[in-house]
Every structure is written in C-alpha cells, then in structure tokens.
Design a protein around this motif. Structure first.
Motif, PDB file in Angstrom:
ATOM      1  N   ASP A 153      32.290  28.765  36.444  1.00 42.57           N
ATOM      2  CA  ASP A 153      33.457  29.639  36.597  1.00 42.57           C
ATOM      3  C   ASP A 153      34.488  29.377  35.507  1.00 42.57           C
ATOM      4  O   ASP A 153      35.050  30.313  34.929  1.00 42.57           O
ATOM      5  CB  ASP A 153      34.082  29.456  37.977  1.00 42.57           C
ATOM      6  N   ASP A 164      14.369  36.757  33.500  1.00 38.45           N
ATOM      7  CA  ASP A 164      15.192  37.966  33.436  1.00 38.45           C
ATOM      8  C   ASP A 164      14.874  38.771  32.177  1.00 38.45           C
ATOM      9  O   ASP A 164      14.352  38.238  31.188  1.00 38.45           O
ATOM     10  CB  ASP A 164      16.676  37.569  33.439  1.00 38.45           C
ATOM     11  N   VAL A 207      27.002  37.875  31.267  1.00 38.42           N
ATOM     12  CA  VAL A 207      26.167  38.075  32.444  1.00 38.42           C
ATOM     13  C   VAL A 207      25.864  36.711  33.058  1.00 38.42           C
ATOM     14  O   VAL A 207      25.332  35.825  32.389  1.00 38.42           O
ATOM     15  CB  VAL A 207      24.850  38.798  32.094  1.00 38.42           C
ATOM     16  N   THR A 208      26.200  36.544  34.319  1.00 35.48           N
ATOM     17  CA  THR A 208      25.922  35.280  35.020  1.00 35.48           C
ATOM     18  C   THR A 208      24.741  35.457  35.979  1.00 35.48           C
ATOM     19  O   THR A 208      24.284  36.573  36.224  1.00 35.48           O
ATOM     20  CB  THR A 208      27.162  34.807  35.799  1.00 35.48           C
ATOM     21  N   GLY A 209      24.278  34.332  36.520  1.00 34.78           N
ATOM     22  CA  GLY A 209      23.169  34.373  37.469  1.00 34.78           C
ATOM     23  C   GLY A 209      21.852  34.762  36.828  1.00 34.78           C
ATOM     24  O   GLY A 209      20.943  35.260  37.510  1.00 34.78           O
ATOM     25  N   THR A 262      18.632  43.876  33.779  1.00 36.16           N
ATOM     26  CA  THR A 262      18.950  42.512  34.182  1.00 36.16           C
ATOM     27  C   THR A 262      19.197  42.408  35.685  1.00 36.16           C
ATOM     28  O   THR A 262      19.717  43.333  36.311  1.00 36.16           O
ATOM     29  CB  THR A 262      20.188  41.977  33.430  1.00 36.16           C
ATOM     30  N   GLU A 263      18.816  41.281  36.247  1.00 35.44           N
ATOM     31  CA  GLU A 263      19.094  40.994  37.648  1.00 35.44           C
ATOM     32  C   GLU A 263      20.316  40.092  37.793  1.00 35.44           C
ATOM     33  O   GLU A 263      20.681  39.698  38.899  1.00 35.44           O
ATOM     34  CB  GLU A 263      17.867  40.341  38.298  1.00 35.44           C
ATOM     35  N   GLY A 264      20.937  39.763  36.643  1.00 35.51           N
ATOM     36  CA  GLY A 264      22.162  38.978  36.682  1.00 35.51           C
ATOM     37  C   GLY A 264      23.361  39.862  36.996  1.00 35.51           C
ATOM     38  O   GLY A 264      23.254  41.089  37.140  1.00 35.51           O
ATOM     39  N   GLU A 265      24.512  39.231  37.046  1.00 33.30           N
ATOM     40  CA  GLU A 265      25.752  39.948  37.359  1.00 33.30           C
ATOM     41  C   GLU A 265      26.617  40.068  36.109  1.00 33.30           C
ATOM     42  O   GLU A 265      26.941  39.060  35.465  1.00 33.30           O
ATOM     43  CB  GLU A 265      26.535  39.205  38.442  1.00 33.30           C
ATOM     44  N   ILE A 266      26.992  41.294  35.771  1.00 30.37           N
ATOM     45  CA  ILE A 266      27.873  41.520  34.631  1.00 30.37           C
ATOM     46  C   ILE A 266      29.301  41.186  35.077  1.00 30.37           C
ATOM     47  O   ILE A 266      29.889  41.886  35.903  1.00 30.37           O
ATOM     48  CB  ILE A 266      27.790  42.985  34.144  1.00 30.37           C
ATOM     49  N   VAL A 267      29.847  40.116  34.529  1.00 25.91           N
ATOM     50  CA  VAL A 267      31.191  39.681  34.944  1.00 25.91           C
ATOM     51  C   VAL A 267      32.242  40.012  33.895  1.00 25.91           C
ATOM     52  O   VAL A 267      33.435  39.810  34.128  1.00 25.91           O
ATOM     53  CB  VAL A 267      31.195  38.163  35.232  1.00 25.91           C
ATOM     54  N   THR A 270      29.686  41.355  26.274  1.00 23.16           N
ATOM     55  CA  THR A 270      29.320  41.325  27.694  1.00 23.16           C
ATOM     56  C   THR A 270      28.879  39.925  28.093  1.00 23.16           C
ATOM     57  O   THR A 270      28.140  39.261  27.354  1.00 23.16           O
ATOM     58  CB  THR A 270      28.181  42.329  27.962  1.00 23.16           C
TER      59      THR A 270
END
Length: 539
Positions: free
Chosen positions: A292, A364, A357-359, A335-340, A355
């Motif tokens: 984080d 991926d 991307v987490t997770g 992607t299966e990650g999260e765009i934060v 961009t």
C-alpha cells in the motif's frame, strides 16, 4: 575532409543552444530503398572496403568527427522527427538520446587510435621469443538493424563503433519511425563517405533482401520473434550476429528502502518514452507489508510528474503505432489484477496513461510477455527469497533493479540471479554509463556494445606469431619420424607440471621445469649466436 582542431573543440565546448520550442522544420518524406538497389549497394560497400582506406586511423577519425557533427548540426531536426514519430517532447529526446549518443561518438573519436593498437599476448616462457601479438582489424562489411524506440542512440552509437573498428556499414532503421529514418537517409551522404556508410530504409521486403547476403557481423536490436527470423537467415550465410532483445526486467523492493526516492526513480524508468524501453522496469516485486505504501508513493510521483494528467502533458510520449497500442491494450484488458491508478487510453492519439496494477499473479496476461508500455504490475512477495525464486523461474532479464540501502540485501539478489545487468537504486542509466558493457544473457540477448564494447564487437582479433630460425634447435622433436625420445623431449618442454596430491587430499606446490628449461636454452642459444657473429678487427 581534413581534421579541424577548432571543430573538435567546438563539439565539446560550444553546445547547441536548446530552445524550449524549436521552430518547425521540414522533414523529408520516407522513401523505401528499392529492393533491386540493395545488391548494388552491398557490392559498393564491399568494393570500397577492399580499397583499404578504412584501415587508416586518420580516416576513421575524420568519419567519426563528421558523424558527431551530423548529430550536433541537426539537434532540432532530430527533435522534430522524433516528436513526429513518437509524440516525444524535444526535451525528453535530448535527455534520453541526443546527449548520450554524441558522447559515445566523441568517445570513439578520442580513443580510436588507442583501441586499434596491436596488443602483445600475455608473456609466456614458451612463446615470448616468437613475439605473439594480437592485431585489431575490421571484420569487413557489417549490418546494424535498429528498433523504433531509441532510434538515434541504438543506431548511431553502435555505428560509431563500426566506424572506429574500420568497417564499412549499412544501417537499417525502423520503418515505424519514418520521419527519423528519412532524415537519417538524407543526412548520411552529406556527412559520411557514401561508398562505405549507407542507410537502407524499408520494411519486411527490404530487410529480407538484406538478410540474403553474407555480412561480416550483424547487430540486431528488437524483439525475440523477429530475432529468430534474423538468426535463421544469418545461419544460412554464416553471418555472426549480436542481439539485444529486452525481456521482462524486474524491480526488487527492500521493505526498508527509501520509498519516496525508490518510487521516483522506478516510475521514471517505467514512463520514460511511454514505457517503450527495452530496459524499463517491467514489473515490481514488493513485500506484502509495504504494498500500500509503495503504491501510494508511485501515485504521488505520477501526480508530481504530470500535475494536469499525462494526456495533457508535453512530457509524456505516445505509443509508436496502432498495432503496438492494441497489443498493450489487450494485455491490460485481460489482466486479473486490479487497476489502482490510470488505465485511460485514446486510440486516436495512441495514448496509454501510466497505469499501476496490483494483485498480479505469475500467470497474468501482463506477465506473459514484455509490456513495452507505461503499465506497472505489482507482484506481492513474502520476502526477498520469494522474489529471487520468482525471477529465476523465468527467462534471464536484460536488466534487474534492486532498491535497497542494505548491502547484504543487494548482494543476495545479485549473487542468486542472472541478468544482463544488475542496477542498484536506479533505472536505465547503466546503458549510458561510460565503461560499462550493455548486453543481455540468454533470451535477453548476446554480445555487448556501447563505447569500446561496440568497437570490440566489430573488431577481428587476429593472432600473429613470428617464429625465429634460431629456435629450430628446440623444435626438432616435433618432426617425423617420431619415437619415444622425441615424445619425451617435447613433453618436457611443453607439458605443464601439476601439483602432487598429498595424503590429506590436498595438493602440494609445483615447479614448472619445462618452461624454465626453454628459457635457459633460448638464452644460451641467443648468446652463442651473438658471440658467433663475425667481428670487425681494426688493422
């Protein structure tokens, strides 16, 4: 052309006065070289090289200085061309390419005489009398195939090495940078010997025709898919090839690093040239405990870099072509990650927003190939050991980045991984650091260039030996008819001694009686020859 010492000083002491907004200039249209002209161009290069004029150090220096002026005189033209091709700001072009390329050319200019000097082989008792020497000779007629992302540095930097080494050279720039490639084709004959140094423009048909010929060396920079085609074609003609292929370069983050500074340097490496950099940090391996904080630090940096948003910023480049845009978009869409952070795109302007991307997991879509765009996947790891295992489960990267102030942490990553380069607490800069080789390992490339390494790549190390007649009395045992006495005699002179094994399993010291005997005999023979010469006797 003759060397002008005033001009040499001018290159170094009279820098181009950069304008914030250079006036628009006319870039010549991109015209492909007719395919049927390529054999004629190749023959011209071959014949010009055979004249031997590139062997002159004076000639090489003249051509290198002309190449330096080609860059210096046309700073604004190159800025304009790359703004057209890549949507890149003039300042970013200066920072990323113009300065470092001019420096590399001038480094070759100042050092070509030293680099080209013959070298004595390491002194050896067995062979010193034969004067073993290494000559530095040009390989011949060479080919450089350069990519779109850094078209100036990746073409003219190695080109300087080819000139310094005394070769004739053809440069094939990318068709994806038509303004730059057309400009280069127009400028070359104005500054360089056109019989020895040429630009061939075009796409697949022209490149295919070039690869039908035997080249004394090929440098290819680009993706692995095209590299396999180049290597296959080169194998048919036995042309040696060096490759620089990129790959997925990881960044390993120490939980105790300076996060603010780490984020600034890492993000810059990711967004420079809109992420279209073969050594850009492709993904970040971040301990779960600080994910984080790391992400927030990266967001803060992006807000500092582009306060009004990257799309509105003159400091952010664009993706080179619609096909490259669509490829990167597809990776992000799947992607299966999260765009934060980021994710914005504009197909009309080929804009992809920086961009994060987490997770992201190892399987991926963002991990299947080199991203080559401004997208940063963040992969959570428990510790540095898991990060090392993740890296080692994949192809060796072109670069590996470690952000830490802890020497043990940095050493652990470096000593337990393989990569073209390993860089601590920075990104990108190692490729222009003077004295360092730039190259990959395994799937990320083969061979090295930049500076003297470019000279070495295009140089043939030719061994020479001059065996004096007086040594013949030592070499009698090598001639037939062979017998036991001759074999023992020759082994005594040539075979190295080996340490004896001890009872404890170790090795005792050794004495090299053979070489010492040779030295003694040579010394005695020389003395005998000396005293045996007729002397002048005064009447």
């Amino acid at each position: 052309m003759t060397l002008d010492s005033n001009k040499v000083r001018l290159v170094m002491s009279d820098p181009v006065q950069l304008q914030s907004e250079p006036e628009a200039v006319k870039i010549p249209p991109f015209i492909s070289t007719p395919v049927d002209h390529i054999p004629v161009i190749r023959a011209t290069l071959k014949n010009a090289f055979k004249t031997g004029r590139t062997k002159s150090i004076q000639f090489r220096r003249q051509q290198l200085l002309s190449l330096a002026y080609l860059i210096k005189d046309n700073f604004h033209l190159f800025q304009q061309a790359l703004a057209s091709d890549l949507g890149r700001s003039h300042h970013e072009t200066t920072i990323l390419e113009l300065g470092s390329t001019l420096t590399e050319v001038m480094t070759a200019y100042h050092n070509v005489a030293k680099w080209s000097k013959p070298e004595k082989a390491r002194w050896s008792l067995n062979y010193f009398a034969m004067n073993p020497t290494i000559r530095k000779e040009p390989k011949g007629v060479v080919l450089i195939i350069s990519p779109f992302n850094y078209p100036l540095w990746v073409s003219l930097g190695p080109f300087a090495g080819a000139i310094a080494a005394g070769n004739a050279c053809t440069l094939k720039p990318s068709e994806l940078t038509p303004a730059f490639s057309a400009l280069l084709a127009e400028l070359f004959p104005k500054y360089l010997d056109p019989d020895l140094y040429t630009v061939i423009n075009g796409a697949i048909p022209e490149a295919t025709k070039l690869l039908e010929f035997q080249w004394d060396h090929i440098l290819f920079t680009g993706g692995s898919r095209i590299a396999s085609i180049v290597l296959t074609a080169a194998a048919k003609t036995l042309s040696p090839v060096s490759t620089e292929l990129g790959g997925k370069s990881p960044a390993v983050i120490d939980p105790n690093c300076d996060l603010k500074l780490t984020a600034r340097r890492l993000v810059w490496g990711k967004v420079a040239n809109a992420g279209q950099t073969c050594i850009a940090p492709d993904y970040a391996l971040v301990p779960k405990s600080i994910v984080d904080q790391f992400v927030q630090a990266c967001k803060d940096v992006l807000s500092d870099f582009y306060p009004e948003g990257a799309e509105s910023s003159d400091s952010f480049a664009r993706i080179v072509s619609p096909s490259h845009f669509n490829r990167i978009k597809g990776l992000l869409d799947r992607t299966e990650g999260e765009i934060v952070y980021g994710g914005g795109m504009n197909s009309q302007t080929k804009f992809i927003e920086p961009t994060i991307v987490t997770g992201v997991k190892g399987n991926d879509s963002l991990m299947g190939e080199e991203i080559f765009g401004p997208i940063l996947p963040v992969i959570e790891v428990e510790n540095v050991d898991e990060a090392i295992d993740f890296i080692n489960a994949r192809d060796h990267p072109l670069s590996l980045y470690v952000f830490s102030s802890n020497r043990a942490f940095k050493d652990k990553v470096a000593e337990n991984t393989q990569s073209g380069a390993v860089v601590m607490n920075d990104t990108l800069t190692h490729c222009v650091a003077e004295g360092l080789p730039f190259g990959g390992i395994g799937p990320s490339g083969s061979g090295y260039h930049t500076g003297k390494y470019s000279f070495d790549m295009f140089t043939h190390l030719r061994s020479t030996l001059d065996n004096p007649t007086f040594l013949e009395r030592l070499l009698w045992a090598r001639y037939p008819p062979y017998n036991e006495q001759k074999a023992k005699s020759f082994m005594l002179l040539t075979l190295p001694s080996m340490p004896a094994r001890t009872a404890a399993g170790g090795y005792a010291g050794s004495k090299r009686w053979g070489p010492l005997l040779i030295a003694s005999v040579v010394a005695v023979s020389s003395f005998v020859l000396l005293i045996g010469r007729p002397r002048l006797v005064r009447a």
